[in-house]
Write a protein that holds these residues in place. Structure first.
Motif, mmCIF file in Angstrom:
data_model
loop_
_atom_site.group_PDB
_atom_site.id
_atom_site.type_symbol
_atom_site.label_atom_id
_atom_site.label_comp_id
_atom_site.label_asym_id
_atom_site.label_seq_id
_atom_site.Cartn_x
_atom_site.Cartn_y
_atom_site.Cartn_z
ATOM 1 N N GLU A 30 23.242 15.554 19.515
ATOM 2 C CA GLU A 30 23.069 14.506 18.320
ATOM 3 C C GLU A 30 23.963 13.722 17.857
ATOM 4 O O GLU A 30 24.981 14.101 18.228
ATOM 5 N N GLY A 31 23.584 12.640 17.043
ATOM 6 C CA GLY A 31 24.581 11.893 16.690
ATOM 7 C C GLY A 31 24.261 10.565 15.760
ATOM 8 O O GLY A 31 22.785 10.800 15.595
ATOM 9 N N TYR A 32 24.934 9.836 15.247
ATOM 10 C CA TYR A 32 24.594 8.759 14.400
ATOM 11 C C TYR A 32 24.637 7.415 15.086
ATOM 12 O O TYR A 32 25.728 7.301 15.604
ATOM 13 N N ILE A 33 23.920 6.385 15.012
ATOM 14 C CA ILE A 33 23.811 5.193 15.610
ATOM 15 C C ILE A 33 23.422 4.131 14.265
ATOM 16 O O ILE A 33 22.446 4.118 13.822
ATOM 17 N N ASP A 34 24.236 3.328 13.940
ATOM 18 C CA ASP A 34 24.139 2.680 12.763
ATOM 19 C C ASP A 34 23.808 3.468 11.667
ATOM 20 O O ASP A 34 22.905 2.801 10.712
ATOM 21 N N TYR A 38 20.223 10.256 15.330
ATOM 22 C CA TYR A 38 19.218 10.480 16.446
ATOM 23 C C TYR A 38 19.616 11.986 16.949
ATOM 24 O O TYR A 38 20.778 12.532 17.070
ATOM 25 N N SER A 39 18.708 12.320 18.081
ATOM 26 C CA SER A 39 18.695 13.408 18.383
ATOM 27 C C SER A 39 17.997 13.745 20.025
ATOM 28 O O SER A 39 16.979 12.882 20.037
ATOM 29 N N GLU A 48 13.451 22.672 15.653
ATOM 30 C CA GLU A 48 14.332 22.926 14.639
ATOM 31 C C GLU A 48 14.892 21.594 13.632
ATOM 32 O O GLU A 48 15.354 21.899 12.656
ATOM 33 N N LYS A 49 14.691 20.572 14.473
ATOM 34 C CA LYS A 49 14.892 19.357 13.616
ATOM 35 C C LYS A 49 13.687 18.937 12.976
ATOM 36 O O LYS A 49 14.130 17.521 12.322
ATOM 37 N N LYS A 75 14.228 9.976 16.475
ATOM 38 C CA LYS A 75 15.040 9.235 15.482
ATOM 39 C C LYS A 75 14.688 9.728 14.156
ATOM 40 O O LYS A 75 13.469 9.701 13.623
ATOM 41 N N GLY A 76 15.698 10.595 13.488
ATOM 42 C CA GLY A 76 15.338 11.389 12.166
ATOM 43 C C GLY A 76 14.459 12.306 12.720
ATOM 44 O O GLY A 76 14.473 13.287 13.483
#
Length: 287
Positions: A30-34, A38-39, A48-49, A75-76
């Motif tokens: 998982e991580g963040y773009i802008d 995102y996962s 789980e998400k 995405k989210g």
């Protein structure tokens, strides 16, 4: 990951910078773009998400039964899609499993993949047992369970998730093309990344132990005759005695035979080498 990146390059898809990247062992990444989360990972990770995967469950099951692994991307809390990847078994893998069985080795596959995918691979390669959907610590626990049953365990792995089990096993065997942590955790590294090399390593170890037993037998047999003779035990009854010069020569010959027998291992050829030589001769005969 490499397969997906290569596919992206083929499609000229530009890669964006990831912030706060995190890898969750046995689950996904998982991580963040802008600034948006995102996962990517397996179905359990998506659940789980809070990501709904119902729309693609049947499609994923279909690919899983073919031995392919579905990777979910979100995405989210919104599912973006699924990418299916497959570990194509090498041509020699089935032969390696067969050879292990012939040597009395039970072959068990420990994998984080889902049960359908793992079962498809098991049937394709003829593996005795498969334990799927396990986390790194669960692989380690399985090794411990087998050891508690007084079984000698060799673990073959290539990834970060395999490192704990590789370190725990009686013999850890790492695939040469695997991760650094797996290689550091193992006792043996297969340079050619071929399971037949693991078979060869086991064949060589058996040949070495057999050679040692032969040397021990002949050394004890030789000395059980030579020592009483040198001590003069046979002289009163049979008039046989051993002079120091002959005794020294006899000891030298003993060492000579033991070393010569040990050097026979230099002619050892693993099964894979014999198979390759046979194929080479066949090609020469055809040409």
């Amino acid at each position: 990951a490499e397969a997906i990146l290569n596919y992206a390059r083929e499609k000229n898809i530009s890669l964006k910078e990831i912030n706060n990247f995190r890898a969750i062992p046995g689950r996904g990444i998982e991580g963040y773009i802008d600034g948006i989360a995102y996962s990517a990972g397996n179905e359990k990770f998506m659940n789980e998400k809070g990501v709904t995967t119902e729309k693609v469950v049947k499609l994923s099951e279909h690919f899983s039964k073919e031995g392919k692994t579905p990777l979910y991307f979100a995405k989210g809390n919104t599912l973006l899609g699924v990418i299916v990847v497959a570990d194509t078994p090498k041509a020699t893998s089935h032969e390696a499993v067969k050879r292990f069985k012939e040597m009395g080795v039970k072959v068990v596959m420990l994998t984080g993949d889902n049960k359908n995918t793992a079962e498809a691979i098991r049937l394709k390669l003829g593996i005795d047992e498969v334990i799927a959907e396990v986390l790194p610590q669960e692989k380690d626990q399985k090794i411990q369970e087998l050891q508690q049953q007084r079984q000698m365990v060799a673990m073959i792995g290539d990834g970060i998730n395999d490192a704990p089990a590789l370190a725990r096993a009686d013999v850890g065997i790492a695939i040469g093309a695997g991760t650094d942590v797996a290689i550091e955790s193992a006792d043996i590294v297969l340079i050619k990344s071929d399971l037949m090399d693991a078979v060869g390593a086991m064949e060589l170890s058996k040949a070495t132990i057999k050679n040692i037993k032969q040397n021990l037998f002949w050394a004890f047999f030789y000395n059980s005759l030579g020592i009483p003779l040198a001590a003069g035990l046979f002289y009163p009854h049979f008039g046989i005695k051993l002079t120091p010069m002959i005794g020294a020569l006899a000891m030298s010959m003993s060492s000579f035979f033991v070393v010569t027998n040990a050097l026979r291992l230099r002619k050892f050829k693993p099964t894979i080498a014999k198979i390759e030589n046979a194929h080479k001769k066949e090609r020469q005969n055809v040409s």
